[in-house]
Design a protein around this motif. Sequence first.
Motif, short mmCIF file in Angstrom:
data_model
loop_
_atom_site.label_atom_id
_atom_site.label_comp_id
_atom_site.label_asym_id
_atom_site.label_seq_id
_atom_site.Cartn_x
_atom_site.Cartn_y
_atom_site.Cartn_z
N ASN A 114 79.84 3.87 43.09
CA ASN A 114 79.15 2.55 43.50
C ASN A 114 79.74 1.34 42.31
OD1 ASN A 114 77.78 2.55 45.45
ND2 ASN A 114 75.73 3.15 44.52
N SER A 115 80.19 2.13 41.32
CA SER A 115 80.66 1.39 39.97
C SER A 115 81.73 0.23 40.70
CB SER A 115 82.02 2.93 38.90
OG SER A 115 82.28 1.49 38.46
N PHE A 116 81.18 -0.49 39.37
CA PHE A 116 82.57 -1.53 40.69
C PHE A 116 83.63 -2.26 39.03
CE2 PHE A 116 83.69 -6.38 41.06
CZ PHE A 116 84.06 -6.46 42.00
N ALA A 117 82.67 -2.87 38.06
CA ALA A 117 83.04 -3.90 36.93
C ALA A 117 84.37 -3.45 36.28
CB ALA A 117 81.84 -4.46 36.25
N THR A 127 89.14 1.36 44.71
CA THR A 127 88.71 2.32 45.13
C THR A 127 87.60 1.08 46.32
OG1 THR A 127 86.39 0.64 43.54
CG2 THR A 127 87.69 4.05 42.68
N LEU A 128 86.63 2.05 46.57
CA LEU A 128 86.28 1.09 47.72
C LEU A 128 85.23 -0.61 47.81
CD1 LEU A 128 84.58 4.27 50.20
CD2 LEU A 128 86.01 2.08 51.05
N PRO A 129 84.65 -0.26 46.71
CA PRO A 129 83.97 -0.93 46.03
C PRO A 129 84.76 -2.10 45.74
CG PRO A 129 82.53 0.08 44.96
CD PRO A 129 84.30 1.12 45.72
N ILE A 130 85.72 -1.92 45.36
CA ILE A 130 86.47 -3.10 44.86
C ILE A 130 87.19 -3.92 46.12
CG2 ILE A 130 88.83 -3.59 43.05
CD1 ILE A 130 87.85 -2.14 40.99
N LEU A 137 74.03 14.50 40.70
CA LEU A 137 73.64 13.41 41.99
C LEU A 137 73.48 12.02 41.36
CD1 LEU A 137 70.41 15.04 44.11
CD2 LEU A 137 72.49 14.32 44.49
N LEU A 138 73.14 11.90 39.94
CA LEU A 138 73.06 10.55 39.10
C LEU A 138 74.41 10.41 39.16
CD1 LEU A 138 69.40 10.86 36.45
CD2 LEU A 138 70.11 9.68 38.96
N THR A 139 74.83 10.86 38.68
CA THR A 139 76.22 10.53 38.19
C THR A 139 76.70 10.24 39.09
OG1 THR A 139 76.31 12.58 36.13
CG2 THR A 139 78.16 10.83 36.50
N SER A 167 88.32 6.04 45.09
CA SER A 167 87.02 6.46 45.17
C SER A 167 86.87 8.07 44.43
CB SER A 167 85.92 5.98 46.00
OG SER A 167 86.02 4.60 45.42
N ALA A 168 86.96 9.81 45.90
CA ALA A 168 86.42 10.94 45.35
C ALA A 168 86.49 11.18 44.24
CB ALA A 168 87.14 11.29 47.35
N VAL A 169 88.27 10.58 44.34
CA VAL A 169 88.96 11.17 43.25
C VAL A 169 88.48 11.45 41.60
CG1 VAL A 169 91.33 11.30 41.75
CG2 VAL A 169 91.22 11.93 44.07
N ILE A 170 87.80 9.91 41.40
CA ILE A 170 87.17 9.42 40.60
C ILE A 170 85.84 10.12 40.41
CG2 ILE A 170 86.54 7.24 39.16
CD1 ILE A 170 88.59 5.67 40.17
N THR A 171 85.17 10.11 41.32
CA THR A 171 84.03 10.32 41.14
C THR A 171 83.63 12.17 40.74
OG1 THR A 171 83.30 8.65 42.66
CG2 THR A 171 81.76 10.14 42.80
N ILE A 172 84.58 12.47 41.49
CA ILE A 172 84.13 14.09 41.32
C ILE A 172 85.01 14.26 39.76
CG2 ILE A 172 85.44 16.19 42.03
CD1 ILE A 172 85.87 15.66 44.72
N ALA A 173 86.39 13.79 39.68
CA ALA A 173 86.92 13.75 38.06
C ALA A 173 85.49 13.40 37.09
CB ALA A 173 87.77 13.30 37.67
#
Length: 291
Positions: free
Chosen positions: A222-225, A239-242, A214-216, A89-95
């Motif tokens: 929290n992206s899941f689908a 990721t964490l939600p999945i 912050l918005l991104t 989740s951290a890698v995807i979010t930061i990238a």
Amino acid sequence: MAILTPAYTPGARNVRRRARGRFFGLRLSLAIVITLVMVFPLYWMIMTAVSPRADLYQSGLHLWPSHWTWDNFTLPIKQFPVWQWFRNSAVITIAVTVITVIANLLAGYAFAKLRFRGRNALFLLLLSTMMIPVQAIMVPQFRLSIDLGLFGNLWAVILPESATVFGIFLARQFFLAVPDELIEAARSDGAGQLRIFVSIVLPLCKPLIAVLTLLTMLSEWNSFAWPLVVLFGNDQLFTLPIGMVTDLQGQYTSNYGALMAMNLLMIAPMVILFVAFQRFFVQGLARSGLK
């Protein structure tokens, strides 16, 4: 001798002061009630996370656990690759955040300050894509990820979710408030577009960068689908939600204490970031013309 009109007599001032005091008490009471309503779900999440499993299945409303336990935090971490999910989740979010902020800033500056044929029409066409539901483009997006060989890879999540139309719109509104005289002065001194953007415009964009970041990050964290579609079948890439939905939540029963504990771990980074950059967030929204 001064003549006091009824509106300025001491009695009238006392009446207005008492009225303001009553309204202040009413506003304060309303603010306290709204705050309690908003905070109660977070309080319930915390109490559920530190409650033993037996307390969760008792009848009635229990606002305090019989005794505190940390098993809801330690057991999922021992049984499932929670830290691996956290790292993914951290890698995807930061990238996604880095690519999105850069792309949104460049596109917003181009639509706000550069003059080219069809600029307004292209911008309206871009805004019209916001009306298309995400589900409508998920199938062609999935086929494209397969054709590019990205399926089952973190890049299948990063690339399609990089850059947002709303972020471009927000950046454009912010750049419209930047005086054209600054850009014209730099251009008259021989500076190119890239030099103007980096040296003149970008230093003024700290509130905007904070808002976009912050918005991104909040959206992607929290992206899941879409991550579920392109990462399904590989537990190490979840990721964490999945991971919480597929592994911690069972088909017939769920360990709600563990779910709430992992949710606390998931929301903690976003809460810390928002508190740290709240001042820039408010300034960025205010200067972008959004109400």
